[in-house]
Design an enzyme around this catalytic site. Sequence first.
Site, PDB file in Angstrom:
ATOM      1  N   HIS D  85       0.850  -1.190   0.000  1.00 54.03           N
ATOM      2  CA  HIS D  85       0.000   0.000   0.000  1.00 54.03           C
ATOM      3  C   HIS D  85       0.886   1.240   0.000  1.00 54.03           C
ATOM      4  CE1 HIS D  85      -2.829   3.040   1.469  1.00 54.03           C
ATOM      5  NE2 HIS D  85      -3.762   2.264   0.951  1.00 54.03           N
ATOM      6  N   GLU D 133      -3.639   2.989  -7.352  1.00 51.05           N
ATOM      7  CA  GLU D 133      -4.016   4.034  -6.394  1.00 51.05           C
ATOM      8  C   GLU D 133      -3.062   5.194  -6.519  1.00 51.05           C
ATOM      9  OE1 GLU D 133      -6.127   2.810  -2.517  1.00 51.05           O
ATOM     10  OE2 GLU D 133      -4.022   2.281  -2.297  1.00 51.05           O
TER      11      GLU D 133
END
Lengths: 212, 212, 212, 212
Positions: D85, D133
């Site tokens: 992430h 993302e």
Amino acid sequence: MFILINLKAYPCDPVEIAQAADTVTTEHDADIAIAPQAAHIQRVADTGIETWAQHVSPVEHGSHTGSTLAEAPADAGATGTLLNHSENRRTLAEIDASLDAADRAGLSTVVCANNPEQIAAATSLGPDAVAVEPPELIGTGTPVSQADPDIVRDAVTAVERVDPEVDVYCGAGISTGEDVTSAKELGADGVLLASGVAKADDPKAALESLIE
Amino acid sequence: MFILINLKAYPCDPVEIAQAADTVTTEHDADIAIAPQAAHIQRVADTGIETWAQHVSPVEHGSHTGSTLAEAPADAGATGTLLNHSENRRTLAEIDASLDAADRAGLSTVVCANNPEQIAAATSLGPDAVAVEPPELIGTGTPVSQADPDIVRDAVTAVERVDPEVDVYCGAGISTGEDVTSAKELGADGVLLASGVAKADDPKAALESLIE
Amino acid sequence: MFILINLKAYPCDPVEIAQAADTVTTEHDADIAIAPQAAHIQRVADTGIETWAQHVSPVEHGSHTGSTLAEAPADAGATGTLLNHSENRRTLAEIDASLDAADRAGLSTVVCANNPEQIAAATSLGPDAVAVEPPELIGTGTPVSQADPDIVRDAVTAVERVDPEVDVYCGAGISTGEDVTSAKELGADGVLLASGVAKADDPKAALESLIE
Amino acid sequence: MFILINLKAYPCDPVEIAQAADTVTTEHDADIAIAPQAAHIQRVADTGIETWAQHVSPVEHGSHTGSTLAEAPADAGATGTLLNHSENRRTLAEIDASLDAADRAGLSTVVCANNPEQIAAATSLGPDAVAVEPPELIGTGTPVSQADPDIVRDAVTAVERVDPEVDVYCGAGISTGEDVTSAKELGADGVLLASGVAKADDPKAALESLIE
């Protein structure tokens, strides 16, 4: 003497060890805690044994994916946390901020370090305890109290000079009751163990031999 | 007062700034050093100005691709090194080992830290100097000596208690001669600057204004 | 075949090796480059040999103390850079940004990786070359081309599938001319070496033996 | 469409959100999973909702204090894990090894990345899914599908070229049912959300609005 069993990422059954530790604690009025993987804290704490985190992140609530927010282990039942273990070194600023995070969540703290100079540095940051663990002795089975007693004595002296309220634990190579006794004689208030219990065929017997 | 100009990765001409600093040092009997990018150390040191590294790695000779072996900046002419700058935080164990590496290579050392507790910790590791640089003030143009004089005083007190031989520098937001004077009055032995000189249209004038 | 000599943090004289490489390059029409410590780039490049950085940071100009801004090695004479060496692993996002930084500064790039899957991944990011270096073979003296020829073949196949413009280098354990020849036969466009030259008593002889 | 709610380190009640998600999943035949802090996995999984880890470490059983051994979240009830992430970037080699660790523990995997090049790279490593993302959109409330639809299309194309078996998720800025629909129209197989649910006054209503 406080005995903290660090389960690391060992292939053990954390609940079995926690139950053994809880029984030994009750039967012998000992002071034992278990530090499992974060995801095992809930089940370990549910046994009744004192439970610690292996690390908490230096963060507050917010966007920190994959962190260990101090409140999460506390919610799950942990009451303390290791910080800066030699397998999980952190920056000076992070140790400082992780101590703040642990305080915020009501967790006791022990900061690990390699040598008396680093122990003095860690003590300056105000943890509840420090642990001297020369990396070269970790996992050897040779207790630091025997391999290098001066490093323990010097750590105790360094802590007394900086902040006598801070406890001193002794890690690396502890595996027998005799090692625990030597650590105590050198001035330590507790010991850190890992493989000696986590990899034992009979964890309860391993724990009992420590507190004889 | 020692004045250390950290050029970071700024878009400046390190040789032009080094020459300006060398001229100002000579004309005003000032004590100025320049910390350029590692690959610029040779050319900066060749101007005659005192030259510092921005960091050295906690390694000995060996298989450490991409490290900054302390001997390499020293070979190129550096005589000191910053460590643990807020833009380059290191673990407690690495700071300790980088101090050993710098000593081995004959480099002076200054360890940066955020607050008096971390300053005390850094001082325990035995550097030549520590620098207190609250991260929230870096690059603001507001000098720490004005925004938070107590943090400088508390850092000076902390260092005196741990090891009075260690110098204290004051960073973050210093840009004028007045800031340097305030830092001195608060007990600092030197200052760290960056953008105030590195981004100045006239680096020589910027340096002269510091030492008035 | 391109031969890149990575001096790591070895206790060698980078200028002596650079001069030997420059002589061998001229005498034998070879294609050799030297990757010294960042602070040694200026002196190595001044010998005339093709000079590489061991790493560049994924940053633009700005507040990045202790980084290796890509422009700094380029200013000092470097024309290429290693990235993501097994001793200096970087995040996927950093490798991507370091490739941008290197392009910006006009540096050629070679991204190192362990295995064909990672080589395919690295190739997707658009470097000039990739280098397959199984970490377990680095520094062993056993060439990857002999210990595990399939890993080189599979890396070559992976690169051809993702982007046939990207060159493939072969690292780990290369030390003789025979190793270079095997690497070429397996489809490699170049080799990475380190200790075989950097630690040789006679670097010139070591280099000549490679290109026979 | 798979909907993965990343609770990060937000100040939310993970069990309340899990129960809401479990109800919505049942009532609407939706496919929702919750990724809480590691120490909350047990309690979240006990609600019956599909539960994910926010990260697993690239380690096998052994001496890795403070790691997240993949087996630990799996024991506690997790069936998948985020990796890399943007708030928890990992090296290429670590992502590769964490994928192996997750496979070993039977966890599904989604590797996050910033842009189509990194998405192609991540896909080469063989995860079950990748998530694009763009960091600049995370937490903005502006969905990537609206702010930069091409980045999603290009990610889908990149994945199809490298390995069509890998799913593509779309993260950053998703908060409404309309955003989920746009993501689907751009070719995504799922979405990642965080604050839109974790910080909602009424998590159940927030979840229902997503799947309308």
